[in-house]
Design a protein around this motif. Structure first.
Motif, mmCIF file in Angstrom:
data_model
loop_
_atom_site.group_PDB
_atom_site.id
_atom_site.type_symbol
_atom_site.label_atom_id
_atom_site.label_comp_id
_atom_site.label_asym_id
_atom_site.label_seq_id
_atom_site.Cartn_x
_atom_site.Cartn_y
_atom_site.Cartn_z
ATOM 1 N N PRO A 75 0.833 -1.211 0.000
ATOM 2 C CA PRO A 75 0.000 0.000 0.000
ATOM 3 C C PRO A 75 0.867 1.261 0.000
ATOM 4 O O PRO A 75 2.084 1.210 0.215
ATOM 5 C CB PRO A 75 -0.786 -0.118 1.310
ATOM 6 N N LEU A 76 0.251 2.391 -0.235
ATOM 7 C CA LEU A 76 0.970 3.669 -0.312
ATOM 8 C C LEU A 76 1.772 3.930 0.966
ATOM 9 O O LEU A 76 1.305 3.675 2.076
ATOM 10 C CB LEU A 76 -0.012 4.815 -0.548
ATOM 11 N N THR A 77 2.981 4.452 0.785
ATOM 12 C CA THR A 77 3.907 4.704 1.890
ATOM 13 C C THR A 77 4.265 6.197 1.958
ATOM 14 O O THR A 77 3.898 6.964 1.053
ATOM 15 C CB THR A 77 5.213 3.897 1.694
ATOM 16 N N ASP A 90 7.579 2.480 -7.419
ATOM 17 C CA ASP A 90 7.524 1.367 -8.375
ATOM 18 C C ASP A 90 6.589 0.254 -7.934
ATOM 19 O O ASP A 90 5.888 -0.358 -8.754
ATOM 20 C CB ASP A 90 8.926 0.768 -8.562
ATOM 21 N N TRP A 91 6.611 -0.043 -6.648
ATOM 22 C CA TRP A 91 5.878 -1.202 -6.138
ATOM 23 C C TRP A 91 4.804 -0.789 -5.127
ATOM 24 O O TRP A 91 4.594 -1.454 -4.127
ATOM 25 C CB TRP A 91 6.839 -2.209 -5.495
ATOM 26 N N GLU A 92 4.121 0.306 -5.415
ATOM 27 C CA GLU A 92 3.019 0.744 -4.557
ATOM 28 C C GLU A 92 1.723 0.766 -5.362
ATOM 29 O O GLU A 92 1.719 1.066 -6.553
ATOM 30 C CB GLU A 92 3.306 2.120 -3.961
ATOM 31 N N ARG A 121 -10.155 3.565 -8.460
ATOM 32 C CA ARG A 121 -9.783 2.392 -7.687
ATOM 33 C C ARG A 121 -9.975 1.081 -8.474
ATOM 34 O O ARG A 121 -10.433 0.070 -7.939
ATOM 35 C CB ARG A 121 -10.565 2.355 -6.370
ATOM 36 N N THR A 122 -9.609 1.122 -9.739
ATOM 37 C CA THR A 122 -9.735 -0.089 -10.556
ATOM 38 C C THR A 122 -8.477 -0.958 -10.487
ATOM 39 O O THR A 122 -8.544 -2.162 -10.725
ATOM 40 C CB THR A 122 -9.993 0.285 -12.027
ATOM 41 N N ASN A 123 -7.345 -0.361 -10.162
ATOM 42 C CA ASN A 123 -6.076 -1.085 -10.126
ATOM 43 C C ASN A 123 -5.600 -1.161 -8.676
ATOM 44 O O ASN A 123 -4.882 -0.293 -8.195
ATOM 45 C CB ASN A 123 -5.046 -0.373 -11.004
ATOM 46 N N THR A 124 -6.009 -2.225 -7.974
ATOM 47 C CA THR A 124 -5.752 -2.318 -6.539
ATOM 48 C C THR A 124 -5.074 -3.636 -6.170
ATOM 49 O O THR A 124 -5.093 -4.614 -6.925
ATOM 50 C CB THR A 124 -7.060 -2.216 -5.736
#
Length: 339
Positions: free
Chosen positions: A178-180, A186-188, A226-229
């Motif tokens: 999840p968001l940090t 890259d990986w969030e 919120r389609t790409n979760t």
């Protein structure tokens, strides 16, 4: 219930009647049913105890080559059957937090180390693959380089894949978190499909940058789209296997557990990961990302219904490396060791 006719000796019938007379059973049929249940259960238990497939897991090395060497020495000495590295594989200190420098580390240090481990096992006729993936501090721009070496070096990249691990067990890897509060994205990803991050998370930022080739591009997350979760990704990945025979390696731990505690005691794991575990009940989940969680909670293993979840809690800052070893047929007896 079906009827089964049995022919028993007079002695067995007498013993069964004695148990009934003592009030332990209501009738002789109940005695026989219980005896069969105990026999089948004990044989299954013995079979499970004999079966073994040892896995050694760790995460968050962040390029600490001393930790890597200790980890692979332990894997070789214990003759494990699979090695799993759950993300954050490359250095992140200021000098090496560059796309090119992380790629050099992979080329000059990590890949040769895995290859030596693989070759040493081959010489003693022992098959042991390394399963690994990137984490949120690794630059995705280097993924193609890593993929180029995987077949001939004795490792498999597991992110976003569903691979055979052992017999009918499969392994799924997932690197996104999840968001940090950190700038590299890259990986969030957004976490839940139907819930805004502000409900459970604090201190995250939506703006940052991602790696492309040897440079970076600016990115901004739109919390309304919120389609790409993470939730959607994990649901799709689990369609490839039976959850009860699946080991999921997910960099982010499940939210609001003893596995996701940050330094101030706040829960910073993924709500989507927890939701998927509760709904789908995978066999085992393995996590990293939060280095200090085990030191705070004093727990590395937690069950969510039938799922056994483990977080290694490895601190890359020192020479000591934390790792978890377990038999895939008896994961509840997993052991965490710091060397």
């Amino acid at each position: 219930m079906q009827t089964l006719q049995l022919r028993l000796t007079k002695e067995l019938i007498k013993k069964a009647q004695e148990l009934v007379d003592q009030g332990l059973y209501s009738n002789k049929s109940e005695v026989i049913r219980d005896a069969l249940r105990r026999l089948v259960f004990n044989e299954e238990l013995k079979l499970k105890e004999k079966r073994s497939f040892l896995i050694l897991f760790s995460s968050d090395f962040h390029g600490n080559i001393i930790q890597y060497k200790k980890f692979f020495i332990k894997a070789y000495e214990d003759k494990v059957d699979a090695v799993i590295i759950g993300g954050d594989i490359a250095p992140k200190d200021p000098k090496h937090r560059i796309i090119k420098q992380q790629r050099i580390f992979l080329e000059k240090h990590l890949i040769p180390l895995i290859k030596r481990f693989y070759n040493k096992n081959n010489k003693r006729n022992h098959a042991c693959l390394t399963y690994l993936m990137m984490g949120n501090d690794d630059f995705k721009a280097n993924m193609a380089f890593l993929e180029k070496h995987e077949e001939k070096t004795g490792f498999k990249i597991i992110h976003n894949k569903c691979l055979r691990l052992h017999e009918n067990f499969k392994i799924i890897g997932y690197s996104y978190v999840p968001l940090t509060p950190f700038v590299y994205k890259d990986w969030e990803k957004l976490d839940l499909t139907n819930e805004n991050e502000h409900i459970k998370r604090k201190g995250f930022i939506v703006e940052g940058k991602k790696s492309r080739g040897n440079h970076y591009i600016k990115v901004r997350f739109d919390l309304k789209k919120r389609t790409n979760t993470i939730e959607r990704d994990l649901k799709r990945l689990l369609q490839c296997s039976s959850p009860s025979k699946t080991v999921m390696v997910i960099h982010a731990p499940p939210y609001n557990t003893s596995l996701d505690l940050a330094s101030k005691g706040e829960h910073v794991g993924s709500a989507a990961v927890r939701k998927i575990i509760q709904e789908k009940q995978p066999y085992i989940t393995l996590h990293g990302h939060i280095h200090e969680t085990v030191d705070i909670s004093k727990k590395f293993l937690e069950s969510i219904n039938k799922t056994i979840c483990m977080s290694v809690g490895n601190d890359y800052m020192g020479e000591n490396v934390a790792m978890i070893k377990f038999n895939i047929y008896n994961p509840a007896s997993a052991e965490r060791e710091v060397i």
